[in-house]
Structure formats: structure tokens, C-alpha cells
Design an enzyme around this catalytic site. Sequence first.
Site, PDB file in Angstrom:
ATOM      1  CE  LYS A  36     -27.494  31.405 -90.538  1.00 28.52           C
ATOM      2  NZ  LYS A  36     -28.568  31.965 -91.356  1.00 28.52           N
ATOM      3  CB  CYS A  66     -32.244  31.275 -87.227  1.00 33.78           C
ATOM      4  SG  CYS A  66     -32.959  30.181 -88.443  1.00 33.78           S
TER       5      CYS A  66
HETATM    6  N1  SAJ Z   1     -38.978  39.616 -85.105  1.00 34.52           N
HETATM    7  C1  SAJ Z   1     -39.266  40.731 -84.305  1.00 34.52           C
HETATM    8  N2  SAJ Z   1     -38.984  41.977 -84.816  1.00 34.52           N
HETATM    9  C2  SAJ Z   1     -38.436  42.141 -86.066  1.00 34.52           C
HETATM   10  C3  SAJ Z   1     -38.149  40.986 -86.862  1.00 34.52           C
HETATM   11  C4  SAJ Z   1     -38.441  39.730 -86.356  1.00 34.52           C
HETATM   12  O1  SAJ Z   1     -39.760  40.614 -83.180  1.00 34.52           O
HETATM   13  O2  SAJ Z   1     -38.234  43.295 -86.463  1.00 34.52           O
HETATM   14  C5  SAJ Z   1     -39.248  38.274 -84.559  1.00 34.52           C
HETATM   15  C6  SAJ Z   1     -40.238  37.474 -85.413  1.00 34.52           C
HETATM   16  O3  SAJ Z   1     -41.555  37.687 -84.966  1.00 34.52           O
HETATM   17  C7  SAJ Z   1     -39.798  36.037 -85.152  1.00 34.52           C
HETATM   18  C8  SAJ Z   1     -38.296  36.167 -84.930  1.00 34.52           C
HETATM   19  O4  SAJ Z   1     -38.047  37.542 -84.633  1.00 34.52           O
HETATM   20  O5  SAJ Z   1     -40.396  35.539 -83.966  1.00 34.52           O
HETATM   21  C9  SAJ Z   1     -37.447  35.738 -86.123  1.00 34.52           C
HETATM   22  O6  SAJ Z   1     -37.940  36.375 -87.236  1.00 34.52           O
HETATM   23  P1  SAJ Z   1     -37.072  36.497 -88.604  1.00 34.52           P
HETATM   24  O7  SAJ Z   1     -37.817  37.427 -89.479  1.00 34.52           O
HETATM   25  O8  SAJ Z   1     -35.674  36.831 -88.293  1.00 34.52           O
HETATM   26  O9  SAJ Z   1     -37.201  35.031 -89.224  1.00 34.52           O
HETATM   27  P2  SAJ Z   1     -36.184  33.803 -89.311  1.00 34.52           P
HETATM   28  O10 SAJ Z   1     -35.650  33.498 -87.967  1.00 34.52           O
HETATM   29  O11 SAJ Z   1     -36.885  32.743 -90.057  1.00 34.52           O
HETATM   30  O12 SAJ Z   1     -35.043  34.317 -90.296  1.00 34.52           O
HETATM   31  C10 SAJ Z   1     -33.794  34.699 -89.856  1.00 34.52           C
HETATM   32  C11 SAJ Z   1     -33.252  35.623 -90.953  1.00 34.52           C
HETATM   33  N3  SAJ Z   1     -32.014  36.197 -90.530  1.00 34.52           N
HETATM   34  C12 SAJ Z   1     -31.764  37.481 -90.861  1.00 34.52           C
HETATM   35  O13 SAJ Z   1     -32.526  38.177 -91.460  1.00 34.52           O
HETATM   36  C13 SAJ Z   1     -30.423  37.973 -90.417  1.00 34.52           C
HETATM   37  C14 SAJ Z   1     -33.020  34.824 -92.217  1.00 34.52           C
HETATM   38  O14 SAJ Z   1     -32.382  35.623 -93.194  1.00 34.52           O
HETATM   39  C15 SAJ Z   1     -32.103  33.640 -91.899  1.00 34.52           C
HETATM   40  O15 SAJ Z   1     -31.887  32.861 -93.028  1.00 34.52           O
HETATM   41  C16 SAJ Z   1     -32.780  32.792 -90.851  1.00 34.52           C
HETATM   42  O16 SAJ Z   1     -32.934  33.564 -89.688  1.00 34.52           O
HETATM   43  C17 SAJ Z   1     -31.888  31.574 -90.601  1.00 34.52           C
HETATM   44  O17 SAJ Z   1     -32.265  30.496 -91.103  1.00 34.52           O
HETATM   45  O18 SAJ Z   1     -30.826  31.746 -90.042  1.00 34.52           O
END
Ligand code: SAJ
Length: 494
Positions: A249, A313
Site C-alpha cells: 500500500k 494519502c
Molecule cells: N497529482 C499531480 N500530478 C498527477 C497526479 C496527481 O500533481 O499526475 C496531484 C493531485 O493534484 C493531488 C495529488 O497529486 O493534489 C493526489 O492526487 P491523486 O490523483 O493521487 O488522488 P488521491 O490521493 O485521492 O488518490 C491516491 C491514489 N493512489 C494511486 O493512484 C497510487 C488512489 O488510488 C489511492 O486509493 C489513494 O491515493 C489512497 O487513498 O491511498
Amino acid sequence: MKYKVKVNGDVAKWLRPGPAKPLFDGPNPSVASNKQKIAVIGMGYVGIPAAVLFAEAGYSVIGIQRRSKRSGWKIDWLNEGRCPIGGEEPELPGLLEKVVKKHKFQVTENISVVKDVDFILIDVQTPTNEKHIPRYESLKEVCHQIGKYLTPGKIVIIESTVAPGTTEHLVKPILEEESGLKARLPEGFGLCFSYERVMVGRLIHNIREYPKIVGGLDDESTSRAMELYRAIVKGGVHGTDPMTAEVSKTVENAYRDVQIAFANEVALLCEALGTDVYDVRKFVNGLPNDPSSPGANPIRNMHLPGAGVGGHCLPKDTWLLMYGYDKYASIKSRYPGSVLTNARNLNDWMPMHMIDLLESALKETKKEIKNSKICVLGYSFIENSDDARNTPAVPFLKELDKRGAKYKVHDSYIKNTEEGYRIQPDLDKALKGCDALVVMTKHDAYKAVTIEKLQNLLRTKIIIDGRNLFNPTEVIAAGFVFRGVGKGVNTYHD
Ligand code: SAJ
């Protein structure tokens, strides 16, 4: 450690930890017997959709939520079948209403109800503090409370993300001490770690479609928990041990965080070299799959650079991983550095880069941040959601405060902020009279913001784009000073 797993009643085979394959394919509601009861502790972005899906699969589900000032109101909303999660959440509101009407799901603050259930899912928050140390107050409190009601055969499943080693070395001792039982089925209680993979905007989808990993302290706990998840998970259910699941995880999110940091560093290089990171990304990701494996994952999948990384996360899971390593690893590598923590620090720094871009643009108009009025578009950490946990907007606003700027914050989904920042719900009022527009979150609603509107409302025509919302050539041609993450401005000046 080996697992004996029953397939349709027959003892099929011994399984060793490690790459397991789905024992069962597709959700199988028939396993959900109406007799079995489930308690889900923590009515948040993980607990609510999980509870609703199990109720829909036929289980009797009781949600448990503290009647705290911050979240107590959710108890009454949920019992009225109203979804407390804002933003776009496909299916969830309708499913919730249905299972509440059918009396398959109800919520209480009384944790003693766990004495009547078969499975107890723990979905409480597991944040880290400013020193990146896990804050397990809620987790410990819940373990002490439920421990008293554990009886032989009950199964506790931790879904909240925890540092590797936590299930065995923190949760197990508390539950054993409180219950007087051993964490081992059948004579004691079962204990598993089975992590959530939800994402705001697709909570139901991710639970149903994503493979589910179940790490049990003993083989019967693992197989009974796997059977439970088979009732709602289409993506396959995999068995392993708690440590492997906990590492998987935290690594899964650390992987994404490092990918984003990579994109952010490339963005900084592109700005300095006067080119556009999105063109570079297009060419890099455009590399076709190797003809020998067309179905394989793309060879390159450069992520999106931006104004920062927020959420519950990514900002903490790397630290949970490193904490587990520091606390429970029996051997330590001699390599002194860490790609993972450097990536974390770079992503945490991006809101400061937004400040630098703003400062340089204001300088171009003979202004400075001090006493300038800034319009900030987007407070939530991710587009089209009301989730503002660890949002990059907060460190950005804190720095504006420190430098004596005035600002107005707009967000399409958030009315009030826990950090006390005022949200101006009217976009025009938020823009009016400001010296710069700063894009922190890319809500769909902002795609309709026209150059004309900005020309009419902004006092100084400056755009700082942290989410690739605007087309630099167009806005610069319209006389705006433009800065963007990954946008080497030299390329836009004829
Ligand atoms: N972000 C970027 N660039 C990207 C993708 C995201 O800057 O290419 C930023 C977003 O704007 C945001 C942050 O990162 O501020 C997190 O975005 P996210 O799309 O990762 O959203 P989370 O944190 O809700 O989801 C993540 C996901 N993890 C993965 O994809 C490995 C999700 O699958 C998990 O379930 C979640 O964390 C969690 O609950 O752990």
C-alpha cells in the site's frame, strides 16, 4: 508462512506469500449471508462507500462514527440516507439511499454494537504529524474500545493505511490485551490488513473494480476476509501476509508520488530551458508500446506536474513506509540517500514554486507580492471534489500571508475551510480588482473562464497557472503576463 485456502468448501492448496493470483473472479453476492453482520468504523471517504457496497450485497451493516464537532453531523445525514460526501461521486448517493431505506445500513456512535457483528472494518484517519511520525490516536482508541467486545471467531480488518509492521506490532498487542484472546483463528479473533484504494470522485468504482489485497495474521483470517470481499470486489481478491500488504500500500502511493515529483522536476527544467513540459510529456508518453507486447503497460507514463500534491494519502504514505522501515526493519541499507523522501520534499515545495512564479510576474509589472491582491482559484486538493485534506493551497496562502499579500479564494465545491480561510463563492467577486489570478486546482467549472472576463475584472492582467488550465499563447497575445508550471515563457514571446 503458508496459507491453506478453501475453494468451494474443498481444501485446495497451500499458498506461500508473494505474487498470488485471484482465487475467485468477480463479486459473488451469494457468499453474503444475511446472517452475517459487519461494523465499519469511520464514516469517511473509505468507510461510507465500503459500508454501502456491503449493505447492497446483502450484509447487515452498522456504521460507527464519533459524534465529534467535525464529523458528528454525518451520523444523522447517513441515517436519513443523505450522502455527506460532496463533489461528484457517481452511484454513491443513490446506493446509500437504497440501503438505508431497506434497513441494511445504519449508523451509530455507540461502539459497543461491535459485540453483535462478525467482521469489524477499521477505516479511521491515520495522518502523520509535522515530523512525519504517524498519529495513531484514533486507531489506538478504536482498538482499545473494540478489544473489549472481541469473542472467538470475530475478524478485525484494518483498511486505513498504516506503516509496515503496525498490524502485528501495534494493533495485535492492544486487541489481545483488551480481549484476553489470541489473534489467531479459530480459538481467538482474526486480524487482517486489507488496504483501501479509493479515490475521491470514484469511490464506488475503485472498491468494486480494483484488485483487493488481504494480509491476514493467520490463514483462516485471510481466507474468511477474502471471502467477505468477494461479495463486492470484481477486480480479484489476493491473499498475503500483513507486512507484504502494508508495504504494498505505502509503496503504491510512494510510486505515484515519485512519478509526480519526476514530472515536477522536469517541469522546473523546462521552465529554465524555455520549453513546454506538456509538449515534452506528449513526446515522451507518445512512445508506442513495444510491438512484442502491445498490451503491456505503456513504456512511459510521465505524470502531470503541478502546483503541489495534496490529499490524505500521497503526502503521508511515503513517511509511513519510512517509519515502518526505521522502526521494524531488522536490517538497514548502507545507502544514505532516499529517492522517495526527496520526491516527497520536492512535491511539498511546489506551492513555493507557485509563489516564485507569482513574484516574477508581479516584478514584470513593477509590483511585488506585498500589498498585491491575489485571486486564488481552487482550494480542494484535487479537481471536482470538496476534499481539502493537505491541500497545496494552504502552504501557498500561508506564504502569501507571510509576505503581506491580500487574497480572495474561490472554490466550486467548498464553502468553509477547516483552516479558517474564507471562500468567496462568487467567481466574479473573487476576481474583481485583483492583481493576479493563481490556478491551484483545475475544477471543470474553471474551463469556462474567458480571457474577456479576466480582462474586465482583474486590476492587473497576470495569470499564474499551476494546472495547465490556460493556453499561454492566447493569454499572452491578449496582453497578460503569464507564468505556468513547466511553461518556459520564452517560447511564447514572438
Ligand atoms: N497529482 C499531480 N500530478 C498527477 C497526479 C496527481 O500533481 O499526475 C496531484 C493531485 O493534484 C493531488 C495529488 O497529486 O493534489 C493526489 O492526487 P491523486 O490523483 O493521487 O488522488 P488521491 O490521493 O485521492 O488518490 C491516491 C491514489 N493512489 C494511486 O493512484 C497510487 C488512489 O488510488 C489511492 O486509493 C489513494 O491515493 C489512497 O487513498 O491511498
